[in-house]
Structures are given as C-alpha cells and as structure tokens.
Design a protein around this motif. Structure first.
Motif, mmCIF file in Angstrom:
data_model
loop_
_atom_site.group_PDB
_atom_site.id
_atom_site.type_symbol
_atom_site.label_atom_id
_atom_site.label_comp_id
_atom_site.label_asym_id
_atom_site.label_seq_id
_atom_site.Cartn_x
_atom_site.Cartn_y
_atom_site.Cartn_z
ATOM 1 N N THR A 18 0.954 -1.202 -0.141
ATOM 2 C CA THR A 18 -0.013 -0.041 0.116
ATOM 3 C C THR A 18 0.822 1.348 -0.387
ATOM 4 O OG1 THR A 18 -1.716 -1.016 1.331
ATOM 5 C CG2 THR A 18 -1.896 1.398 1.300
ATOM 6 N N ASN A 19 1.961 1.327 0.757
ATOM 7 C CA ASN A 19 2.856 2.326 0.814
ATOM 8 C C ASN A 19 3.445 2.689 -0.487
ATOM 9 O OD1 ASN A 19 2.387 3.389 3.639
ATOM 10 N ND2 ASN A 19 3.882 1.886 4.358
ATOM 11 N N PHE A 20 3.724 1.526 -1.025
ATOM 12 C CA PHE A 20 4.631 1.428 -2.414
ATOM 13 C C PHE A 20 3.540 2.056 -3.276
ATOM 14 C CE2 PHE A 20 5.960 -1.226 -6.285
ATOM 15 C CZ PHE A 20 7.064 -0.444 -6.499
ATOM 16 N N GLY A 21 2.355 1.645 -3.359
ATOM 17 C CA GLY A 21 1.351 2.251 -4.486
ATOM 18 C C GLY A 21 1.035 3.631 -4.139
ATOM 19 N N GLN A 22 1.270 4.125 -3.120
ATOM 20 C CA GLN A 22 1.187 5.627 -2.973
ATOM 21 C C GLN A 22 2.287 6.331 -3.268
ATOM 22 O OE1 GLN A 22 -1.418 7.087 -1.835
ATOM 23 N NE2 GLN A 22 -0.770 9.193 -1.012
ATOM 24 N N VAL A 23 3.619 5.786 -3.076
ATOM 25 C CA VAL A 23 4.566 6.455 -3.728
ATOM 26 C C VAL A 23 4.728 6.569 -5.207
ATOM 27 C CG1 VAL A 23 7.100 6.351 -3.980
ATOM 28 C CG2 VAL A 23 6.199 6.008 -1.615
ATOM 29 N N ILE A 24 4.227 5.362 -5.861
ATOM 30 C CA ILE A 24 4.017 5.592 -7.215
ATOM 31 C C ILE A 24 2.854 6.466 -7.755
ATOM 32 C CG2 ILE A 24 3.454 4.254 -9.462
ATOM 33 C CD1 ILE A 24 4.234 1.760 -7.963
ATOM 34 N N ASP A 25 1.770 6.616 -6.793
ATOM 35 C CA ASP A 25 0.669 7.259 -7.224
ATOM 36 C C ASP A 25 1.201 9.098 -7.041
ATOM 37 O OD1 ASP A 25 -1.818 8.183 -7.894
ATOM 38 O OD2 ASP A 25 -2.627 7.822 -5.889
ATOM 39 N N THR A 38 0.327 1.546 -15.329
ATOM 40 C CA THR A 38 0.671 2.030 -14.178
ATOM 41 C C THR A 38 -0.491 2.132 -13.213
ATOM 42 O OG1 THR A 38 2.732 2.843 -15.529
ATOM 43 C CG2 THR A 38 2.130 3.838 -13.055
ATOM 44 N N ALA A 39 -1.691 2.770 -13.965
ATOM 45 C CA ALA A 39 -2.896 3.290 -13.152
ATOM 46 C C ALA A 39 -3.688 1.822 -12.492
ATOM 47 C CB ALA A 39 -3.985 3.668 -14.241
ATOM 48 N N LEU A 40 -3.376 0.598 -13.255
ATOM 49 C CA LEU A 40 -3.868 -0.534 -12.946
ATOM 50 C C LEU A 40 -3.005 -1.208 -11.555
ATOM 51 C CD1 LEU A 40 -4.980 -2.470 -16.231
ATOM 52 C CD2 LEU A 40 -6.487 -1.106 -14.478
ATOM 53 N N LYS A 41 -1.907 -0.634 -11.773
ATOM 54 C CA LYS A 41 -0.708 -1.247 -10.791
ATOM 55 C C LYS A 41 -1.044 -0.581 -9.602
ATOM 56 C CE LYS A 41 4.108 -1.815 -9.668
ATOM 57 N NZ LYS A 41 5.563 -1.858 -10.488
ATOM 58 N N ILE A 42 -1.366 0.762 -9.522
ATOM 59 C CA ILE A 42 -1.635 1.573 -8.195
ATOM 60 C C ILE A 42 -2.897 1.123 -7.737
ATOM 61 C CG2 ILE A 42 -2.513 4.010 -7.380
ATOM 62 C CD1 ILE A 42 -0.491 4.879 -9.546
ATOM 63 N N TYR A 43 -3.920 0.800 -8.628
ATOM 64 C CA TYR A 43 -5.386 0.391 -8.137
ATOM 65 C C TYR A 43 -4.940 -1.048 -7.254
ATOM 66 C CZ TYR A 43 -7.838 3.370 -11.411
ATOM 67 O OH TYR A 43 -8.153 4.278 -12.097
ATOM 68 N N LYS A 44 -4.225 -1.874 -8.020
ATOM 69 C CA LYS A 44 -3.920 -3.217 -7.340
ATOM 70 C C LYS A 44 -3.098 -3.121 -5.896
ATOM 71 C CE LYS A 44 -0.801 -7.115 -7.737
ATOM 72 N NZ LYS A 44 -0.035 -7.006 -6.686
ATOM 73 N N LEU A 45 -2.203 -2.145 -5.789
ATOM 74 C CA LEU A 45 -1.419 -2.031 -4.551
ATOM 75 C C LEU A 45 -2.093 -1.145 -3.399
ATOM 76 C CD1 LEU A 45 2.234 -1.329 -6.149
ATOM 77 C CD2 LEU A 45 1.463 -3.314 -5.019
ATOM 78 N N LYS A 46 -2.948 -0.020 -4.038
ATOM 79 C CA LYS A 46 -3.314 0.912 -3.039
ATOM 80 C C LYS A 46 -4.808 0.429 -2.463
ATOM 81 C CE LYS A 46 -3.324 5.198 -3.162
ATOM 82 N NZ LYS A 46 -3.599 6.620 -3.730
ATOM 83 N N THR A 47 -5.673 -0.382 -3.413
ATOM 84 C CA THR A 47 -6.880 -0.692 -3.245
ATOM 85 C C THR A 47 -7.213 -2.260 -3.013
ATOM 86 O OG1 THR A 47 -7.808 1.273 -3.975
ATOM 87 C CG2 THR A 47 -9.341 -0.173 -3.672
ATOM 88 N N ALA A 48 -6.778 -2.896 -3.899
ATOM 89 C CA ALA A 48 -7.276 -4.391 -4.128
ATOM 90 C C ALA A 48 -6.665 -5.073 -2.935
ATOM 91 C CB ALA A 48 -6.736 -5.037 -5.386
ATOM 92 N N ASN A 49 -5.507 -4.919 -2.649
ATOM 93 C CA ASN A 49 -4.570 -5.759 -1.641
ATOM 94 C C ASN A 49 -5.504 -5.531 -0.065
ATOM 95 O OD1 ASN A 49 -2.918 -6.554 -3.389
ATOM 96 N ND2 ASN A 49 -1.146 -5.248 -2.461
ATOM 97 N N TYR A 50 -5.581 -4.329 0.253
ATOM 98 C CA TYR A 50 -5.997 -4.208 1.552
ATOM 99 C C TYR A 50 -7.503 -4.533 1.676
ATOM 100 C CZ TYR A 50 -7.218 0.796 1.037
ATOM 101 O OH TYR A 50 -7.833 2.046 0.834
ATOM 102 N N SER A 51 -8.355 -3.903 0.654
ATOM 103 C CA SER A 51 -9.769 -3.934 0.860
ATOM 104 C C SER A 51 -10.464 -5.145 0.514
ATOM 105 C CB SER A 51 -10.485 -2.655 -0.124
ATOM 106 O OG SER A 51 -10.103 -3.011 -1.497
#
Length: 202
Positions: A18-25, A38-51
């Motif tokens: 999640t932190n990694f996704g936030q940095v990329i974003d 890149t957008a899909l990667k951010i979705y995966k890291l920031k949202t899909a994983n924890y939610s």
C-alpha cells in the motif's frame, strides 16, 4: 491463533504494498509518462490488496486452505479490487453527490491520473487533450470545466470503455470462483460481491 505467523506475514505485505502504491501514485502525479498499466498497478497496490485480498485471505488462512487455493484467492481479489477502483473513479465523476459523499470532480481537481482520464487523453482531439491537461490538478477548476471534461469522456467512448473493462474483470474473477469447490452458500455470496460492485451508487 492458528497460522498466526502466516497472517502477520500477509498483513505486513499489504502495508508494504500500500505504501509502495502511494509512492508511485504521488510520483506520477508530476509526470507525463503515465500508462494504463501504471494506473492498474496503483489500483492493485493501493486498494485491491487491503480492501479485498487481505480480508478474504485471512479468513482462508484461518480455515486452513492450501497454497494453491490461496493463489486463486489472490488472483480473484486482484481482479475484483481493480474493478472496484475503476467503478469508484466513475462514481466520483458520474455518481450522485449526496450518496457518494464527496464533491463530484474532486479527483480531477487533485490531478489524479485515473484510468478514465488516461483513456480520455488517449482518445481526445489535440485541442480537447490540451484543455484537460490544462485543468487537471487545478483545485479552483470551475464546475462548467468539470462538466466539459465529463462530456469529452462520454463522447470519446472512454466512460463506456471503463465500464466494460470493469465488467470484464469481474467476469474473470467470478469465473475463478465458479471453478472452485466451495460450498454453495459461500460461492453464491462471493459471486454476488462482483454484481454489487457494479450496481452500487456510493
């Protein structure tokens, strides 16, 4: 707790991702080099994983499922999580303000390069793309300019593209679940999650 170490490992992994996704974003907010992947990667890291992924995974680990089953859960969760994020972006622009809970167009004012923004820039005329880039990230953007960008999103087919893309991801996710040997009530519940994500208004 049974399999406590495995659960802690998964939680730590989600925090890291999640932190990694936030940095990329944040980094890509200042860059013109931004792709759909890149957008899909951010979705995966920031949202899909924890939610979606980690809540289901913890339940599965406690139930003692095999690594093979966990891998399928991960695949399902990622697809569903990305679809959720795409739908969230669309609701933020085209949903009902009172139900969604935040001002329509706030993502545009914050300069977020969501999938629908990227697809619109790709499909728009040079003049339209220039207009969008000029206003993207402008916190004082006028409502009429937000509406103009939304109109471009519709006319270029970008809104339709994102709706269909989210549906495709959910279909793939549901196909994974359909092939698993889950109890009927559990399988029906999981399959219903995808349908709910597309039908929700907030």
């Amino acid at each position: 707790i049974k399999n406590k170490s495995k659960i802690l490992f998964e939680i730590n992994k989600v925090v890291r991702d999640t932190n990694f996704g936030q940095v990329i974003d944040l980094r890509n907010g200042y860059s013109d080099k931004f792709s759909q992947n890149t957008a899909l990667k951010i979705y995966k890291l920031k949202t899909a994983n924890y939610s979606i992924e980690i809540p289901i995974k913890i339940g599965a680990i406690l139930a003692g499922v095999s690594k093979k089953e966990l891998d399928k859960i991960k695949e399902y969760s990622e697809l569903l999580g990305i679809a959720y994020n795409i739908q969230d972006d669309l609701l933020e622009l085209f949903g009902k303000n009172k139900k969604f809970g935040k001002p329509m167009g706030s993502d545009l004012k914050e300069g977020k390069k969501t999938l629908i923004v990227l697809k619109t820039l790709e499909k728009a005329t040079k003049k339209e793309a220039t207009f969008i880039k000029k206003n993207l990230g402008n916190e004082k953007m006028k409502d009429k300019d937000v509406e103009k960008i939304k109109k471009i999103m519709i006319e270029t087919g970008s809104l339709d593209y994102c709706v269909k893309y989210a549906k495709k991801l959910i279909k793939k996710a549901n196909n994974i679940v359909a092939k698993q040997n889950y109890r009927k009530e559990g399988k029906d519940f999981i399959l219903g999650i995808g349908d709910y994500l597309l039908e929700r208004e907030y």
